[in-house]
Design an enzyme around this catalytic site. Structure first.
Site, PDB file in Angstrom:
ATOM      1  N   ASP A  48       0.829  -1.215   0.000  1.00  0.00           N
ATOM      2  CA  ASP A  48       0.000   0.000   0.000  1.00  0.00           C
ATOM      3  C   ASP A  48       0.859   1.258   0.000  1.00  0.00           C
ATOM      4  OD1 ASP A  48      -2.364   1.380  -0.063  1.00  0.00           O
ATOM      5  OD2 ASP A  48      -2.715   1.275   2.094  1.00  0.00           O
TER       6      ASP A  48
ATOM      7  N   HIS B   8       2.436   3.478  -9.086  1.00  0.00           N
ATOM      8  CA  HIS B   8       2.324   2.025  -9.310  1.00  0.00           C
ATOM      9  C   HIS B   8       3.565   1.495 -10.028  1.00  0.00           C
ATOM     10  CE1 HIS B   8      -1.585   2.028  -7.620  1.00  0.00           C
ATOM     11  NE2 HIS B   8      -2.159   2.708  -8.596  1.00  0.00           N
TER      12      HIS B   8
ATOM     13  N   LEU C  93      11.244 -20.496  -4.893  1.00  0.00           N
ATOM     14  CA  LEU C  93      10.289 -19.564  -4.258  1.00  0.00           C
ATOM     15  C   LEU C  93       8.966 -19.686  -4.993  1.00  0.00           C
ATOM     16  CD1 LEU C  93       9.575 -17.118  -2.380  1.00  0.00           C
ATOM     17  CD2 LEU C  93      10.312 -15.629  -4.255  1.00  0.00           C
TER      18      LEU C  93
HETATM   19  C1  FPP Z   1      -2.053   0.044  -3.370  1.00  0.00           C
HETATM   20  O1  FPP Z   1      -1.559   1.364  -3.315  1.00  0.00           O
HETATM   21  C2  FPP Z   1      -1.484  -0.648  -4.513  1.00  0.00           C
HETATM   22  C3  FPP Z   1      -2.187  -1.167  -5.558  1.00  0.00           C
HETATM   23  C4  FPP Z   1      -3.662  -1.101  -5.648  1.00  0.00           C
HETATM   24  C5  FPP Z   1      -1.532  -1.800  -6.704  1.00  0.00           C
HETATM   25  C6  FPP Z   1      -0.327  -2.636  -6.399  1.00  0.00           C
HETATM   26  C7  FPP Z   1       0.460  -2.797  -7.634  1.00  0.00           C
HETATM   27  C8  FPP Z   1       1.796  -2.735  -7.702  1.00  0.00           C
HETATM   28  C9  FPP Z   1       2.688  -2.664  -6.536  1.00  0.00           C
HETATM   29  C10 FPP Z   1       2.454  -2.709  -9.029  1.00  0.00           C
HETATM   30  C11 FPP Z   1       2.753  -3.922  -9.771  1.00  0.00           C
HETATM   31  C12 FPP Z   1       2.562  -5.249  -9.185  1.00  0.00           C
HETATM   32  C13 FPP Z   1       2.933  -6.396  -9.808  1.00  0.00           C
HETATM   33  C14 FPP Z   1       2.684  -7.701  -9.139  1.00  0.00           C
HETATM   34  C15 FPP Z   1       3.607  -6.378 -11.124  1.00  0.00           C
HETATM   35  P1  FPP Z   1      -2.610   2.554  -3.390  1.00  0.00           P
HETATM   36  O2  FPP Z   1      -2.733   2.954  -4.823  1.00  0.00           O
HETATM   37  O3  FPP Z   1      -3.898   2.162  -2.731  1.00  0.00           O
HETATM   38  O4  FPP Z   1      -1.875   3.665  -2.563  1.00  0.00           O
HETATM   39  P2  FPP Z   1      -2.539   4.824  -1.701  1.00  0.00           P
HETATM   40  O5  FPP Z   1      -3.160   4.158  -0.509  1.00  0.00           O
HETATM   41  O6  FPP Z   1      -1.388   5.680  -1.342  1.00  0.00           O
HETATM   42  O7  FPP Z   1      -3.539   5.516  -2.583  1.00  0.00           O
END
Ligand code: FPP
Length: 252
Positions: free
Chosen positions: A18, A35, A129
């Site tokens: 997050d 992201h 893994l």
């Molecule tokens: C939450 O942060 C994150 C996500 C909804 C997406 C997670 C994706 C990645 C880490 C990128 C790629 C992953 C792979 C497996 C290739 P948020 O957007 O909710 O953050 P915020 O709480 O600050 O808004």
């Protein structure tokens, strides 16, 4: 394996990644840039697990609820997933990583679904893994699907209703073939499970950090492991029982 025989290294780590959006906002950049930075942190986490001998890593990449985000953000995430699948799988395969996906796969485009299936096929024999990517995943949905499978088995005469117990549910839920996560890590400062592996996290040690996911480094992961190693996991027993189990497990 008894509770006391757990090693200091978790066998299975589950992660909520997050803080990508806030990381980008702090830099006055679009959320999609966060992201993209988050995808780099995924590699930090995989490298760390490979170095420390963690057997399984489950990453919450996209929740069932994330489909409700603005269309441009969902589109950017889909592009990112597709790009990662195209770029990273050969290298993961070379390093002995088995890749697989849990969640409602049918909600993704045919191109992404095909890439997911190809990644699973290519890496099937790897054992160093086990990397599980939870995509369009929801813990309640996972439990509901297990309930549906139980009902179908009862209807077909393969199972008696009175034989439904925890083991029967556990056998039909995602990750049934892996040890339950020993350690759950959430970045981004919030202290909640957010509909992640609700069934599987019953006895998992929870660890939270304010660090945003793109800022993740090996030192932070090591801090989580050090903290995990200091905890006493009792699984509903008393400290004295756990100590007695430990001495039984120690060879004379
Ligand atoms: C939450 O942060 C994150 C996500 C909804 C997406 C997670 C994706 C990645 C880490 C990128 C790629 C992953 C792979 C497996 C290739 P948020 O957007 O909710 O953050 P915020 O709480 O600050 O808004």
């Amino acid at each position: 394996m008894s509770a006391a025989a757990d090693s200091a290294i978790p066998r299975h780590i589950a992660v909520i990644m997050d803080g990508n959006g806030r990381w980008a906002q702090q830099r006055r950049r679009p959320r999609a840039i966060g992201h993209r930075a988050g995808a780099r942190a995924v590699n930090v986490c995989i490298d760390f697990c490979l170095e420390r001998g963690v057997q399984a890593l489950t990453l919450f990449a996209f929740s069932s609820e994330n489909w409700g985000r603005p269309a441009d953000e969902v589109g950017a995430l889909m592009k990112l997933f597709m790009g990662a699948l195209e770029r990273e799988v050969d290298e993961l395969d070379r390093r002995g990583v088995r890749v697989r996906f849990i969640g409602e796969r049918e909600r993704f485009s045919p191109a992404i679904r095909e890439r997911m299936a190809a990644a699973e096929r290519q890496t099937l024999g790897n054992t160093r893994l086990h990397l599980v990517v939870a995509a369009s995943y929801g813990g309640r949905q996972d439990i509901a699907m297990a309930a549906r499978a139980l009902a179908q088995d009862v209807q077909a005469g393969r199972l008696r209703a009175e034989d439904i117990d925890e083991r029967a549910v556990a056998a039909r839920i995602s990750l049934a073939d892996l040890p339950a996560p020993d350690l759950f890590i959430r970045t981004g400062g919030d202290h909640r499970i957010s509909n992640f592996l609700l069934w599987q996290l019953a006895y998992t040690e929870l660890w939270f950090t304010d660090l945003l996911w793109p800022e993740l480094d090996a030192a932070t992961l090591q801090q989580a492991l050090d903290d995990y190693a200091r905890r006493e996991r009792r699984f509903g027993l008393t400290s004295a029982q756990i100590a007695a189990q430990a001495s039984e497990d120690t060879p004379a």
